[in-house]
Motif scaffolding. Structure first.
Motif: not given
Length: 439
Positions: A58-64, A88-91, A104-110
């Motif tokens: 859950n990368p809740d602080l991800y700010d691209a 093998g995990f797809c981002m 995952t809890p990320a819930g979005r296309d990173l």
């Protein structure tokens, strides 16, 4: 114009050899154990345990956008993002697997957020895609696989089909090169067909172009993005050679023909690609700058890696390293962009590195160790129109053929050389650069 001629490439490398400096981003579930991106195979981690990382990612602080701002400030002109690493995990939101960030809890296309943010800053987009996949049910157990030491490893291989896996890869590469606009680099990683197991594990082989069905994979990529740059790690030569974690001391050459090739030094701020909480071999500011300068001085590109944390930010050590580049490139980037190895007629002074603009009109002398009072450069006599420090544009005086010293009995004559007179106090710049305008 530069006299150096490199081996012709299928893709468009003109922008690549001009821009010279890029960012690698290694990010995935392995940021959670935080002890190297190969942790799954190093520790022979079973799927049930590794699934906990998937469950809680859950990368809740991800700010691209913040990443992109820092990359741009550091002078990086392109960025390569790990869309899928060996685990093998797809981002990205692939329709061909459930093992992806959107589940995952990320819930979005990173990947989408990366592309949009970096493109908005004018940074070219590259995708890293691992040929290896330790999660996929058709990827056969081999010499690098986490399950290689299981007593029933051979039995686990029964029914696995690398042809089906190769098709899976093509499907995902098609998604990546179709759904995100223009992609400038496709960075495949990696072939190891020469490796094999030992003793009763001799049956554990490596994998190469036949396993990946590399010809079809590359043809697919080029059919979708004709100008794309592709590395050589599919075991089929393409556009760029990628020496990793070592610094070539001269222009990288084709191992068989000896031709000069387009190359990129792949380096990390520390000893790991993925986030490694307890890893402390971080490079000094001087080393970071020397690696960039020396790479360009040998006709290459540098791609420097960051490994974001599991919460999605760049830790303080990575930010400090990026700031080293930002502070220096703000004033000295002209000696990097559009530059290459200097013509051989110019002899590099002790503790210096030379780069030269591709049009041949400017020579850049990078002072790794600051000399006292004057500096001799052979091959420059009669060729200088003007010289200045690059960081502030202040004039650097010089003479040609001989140096004028206070002591008359210590004259040094060299009709081929220019002698630059330097201030006794080193400028407030980690690596000062003298910009020489050539006649």
């Amino acid at each position: 114009m530069s006299s150096y001629v490199t081996k012709k490439t299928p893709g468009n490398t003109a922008w690549f050899t001009h821009d010279r400096f890029g960012m690698f981003i290694h990010w995935g579930l392995y940021a959670m154990p935080a002890r190297h991106e190969w942790v799954k195979t190093r520790e022979r981690t079973p799927e049930a345990k590794y699934d906990l990382y998937f469950k809680y990612f859950n990368p809740d602080l991800y700010d691209a956008k913040e990443w992109a701002r820092q990359a741009k400030a550091a002078g990086m002109k392109y960025a390569v993002f790990t869309t899928k690493h060996h685990e093998g995990f797809c981002m990205f939101d692939s329709q061909y697997t459930d093992y992806k960030c959107t589940n995952t809890p990320a819930g979005r296309d990173l990947v989408r957020e990366f592309v949009d943010a970096f493109r908005a800053e004018g940074i070219r987009i590259g995708f890293y895609y691992s040929l290896i996949d330790w999660h996929h049910p058709d990827f056969t157990i081999d010499v690098n696989h986490p399950r290689r030491d299981d007593p029933d490893a051979k039995q686990q291989n029964e029914g696995r089909d690398m042809h089906r896996y190769a098709e899976y890869m093509r499907n995902q590469v098609r998604e990546l090169l179709t759904n995100y606009g223009k992609i400038d680099i496709m960075w495949f990683d990696f072939s190891y067909s020469q490796r094999h197991g030992e003793g009763d594990k001799a049956w554990l082989g490596g994998k190469g172009k036949n396993d990946w069905e590399s010809e079809e994979l590359i043809a697919l990529a080029r059919s979708i993005q004709p100008e794309i740059i592709i590395d050589n790690r599919t075991e089929i030569e393409q556009d760029i050679w990628t020496p990793e974690q070592f610094q070539p001391t001269d222009w990288f050459r084709h191992p068989k023909t000896g031709e000069l090739v387009t190359w990129e030094a792949c380096q990390t701020f520390s000893g790991s690609w993925g986030y490694y909480r307890d890893e402390y071999t971080w490079k000094s500011p001087e080393m970071l700058l020397r690696m960039l300068i020396s790479t360009v001085a040998n006709g290459g590109n540098l791609i420097m890696n960051v490994g974001p944390t599991a919460r999605g930010y760049l830790d303080s050590r990575a930010e400090e390293a990026l700031k080293v580049y930002a502070d220096w490139m703000k004033y000295n980037s002209r000696s990097i962009y559009g530059c290459t190895k200097a013509e051989p007629e110019f002899k590099t002074p002790t503790d210096c590195r030379l780069t030269q603009s591709e049009d041949g009109k400017r020579l850049y002398i990078h002072l790794f160790a600051y000399p006292f009072d004057n500096m001799k450069v052979e091959g420059l006599a009669g060729k200088i129109e003007y010289a200045q420090f690059l960081h502030d544009g202040s004039e650097v005086k010089f003479t040609e053929g001989k140096v004028e010293l206070l002591s008359d009995d210590k004259q040094e004559d060299d009709e081929t050389a220019a002698f630059f007179y330097l201030p006794h106090v080193k400028p407030n710049c980690l690596v000062p650069v003298i910009e020489v305008f050539l006649k």
